[in-house]
Design an enzyme around this catalytic site. Sequence first.
Site, PDB file in Angstrom:
ATOM      1  N   ASP A  13      34.539 125.166  83.110  1.00 50.23           N
ATOM      2  CA  ASP A  13      35.655 124.335  83.570  1.00 50.23           C
ATOM      3  C   ASP A  13      35.802 124.533  85.069  1.00 50.23           C
ATOM      4  O   ASP A  13      35.936 125.666  85.540  1.00 50.23           O
ATOM      5  CB  ASP A  13      36.953 124.729  82.859  1.00 50.23           C
ATOM      6  CG  ASP A  13      36.949 124.325  81.389  1.00 50.23           C
ATOM      7  OD1 ASP A  13      35.963 123.705  80.942  1.00 50.23           O
ATOM      8  OD2 ASP A  13      37.926 124.639  80.686  1.00 50.23           O
ATOM      9  N   ASP A  58      41.643 115.322  72.098  1.00 54.09           N
ATOM     10  CA  ASP A  58      42.438 116.494  72.456  1.00 54.09           C
ATOM     11  C   ASP A  58      43.772 116.389  71.742  1.00 54.09           C
ATOM     12  O   ASP A  58      44.583 115.510  72.050  1.00 54.09           O
ATOM     13  CB  ASP A  58      42.628 116.552  73.974  1.00 54.09           C
ATOM     14  CG  ASP A  58      41.290 116.611  74.694  1.00 54.09           C
ATOM     15  OD1 ASP A  58      40.341 117.189  74.139  1.00 54.09           O
ATOM     16  OD2 ASP A  58      41.191 116.071  75.808  1.00 54.09           O
TER      17      ASP A  58
END
Length: 247
Positions: free
Chosen positions: A11, A132
């Site tokens: 990330d 998500d």
Amino acid sequence: MIMFTIYPAIDLLDGKCVRLLQGDYDQSTVYGDSPVSMAKTFYEQGAEWLHIVDLDGAREGRPVNRHAIGQIAAEVPIHIEVGGGIRNMETVERYLDQGIERVILGSSAIANPEFVRLALSRYPDSIAIGLDVKQGKVAVKGWLEVSELSAADLAKQLIGFGARHFIYTDISRDGALKGANRDGAGKLAAEIGMPVVVSGGVSNTEELAAMAEMGSDRISGAIIGKAIYTKQISLREALKVVGAYAG
């Protein structure tokens, strides 16, 4: 032969490798200053795929760390999927031209369905849909907002337009090392009739074995971040464990 795929995660925030706690940008931990070095480490440990998220891009709605991602693609011989800030065809095609194998579309599936349908029609094998989830609903805009649409309903809509790859992330478990929500992922896979990759909370190899044992028609892989960075999971060992379930 179908393999359960492990996707070590990178990330990117401000050019660094970080992990967020439950998607909270104010709760980030830096694990490395060089994304390329991190990618090389994962490749050398046996990973065949890499999951990269441009966190700056997810927040701003446009690619921010594309140069760093392109550098990884150029220097590390590994399959790469990328998400974060991909909101138009130009961005999709630039990433694919850079050697990225798969791009992940999340917020745009709700905010701009016409774009997602076009992307799926042109590159069905190169598009993954990021589901998500927070309390059953799909979160958008870098997890900063929650929609009223359920993950299953969105997935079913997009399957009708050619979607073949799905990533299920339980936000409440992401970065918390509380264990992945494999029951939720398995239920979603059964409901939409298509396997999903699990993300969020994976904390040990026993979990990975349990998911791999469920079969590739339910859970086809897992994205692992914090557990690798904190050495709670050995990537080499994890790859060995799930390799036993190939079939």
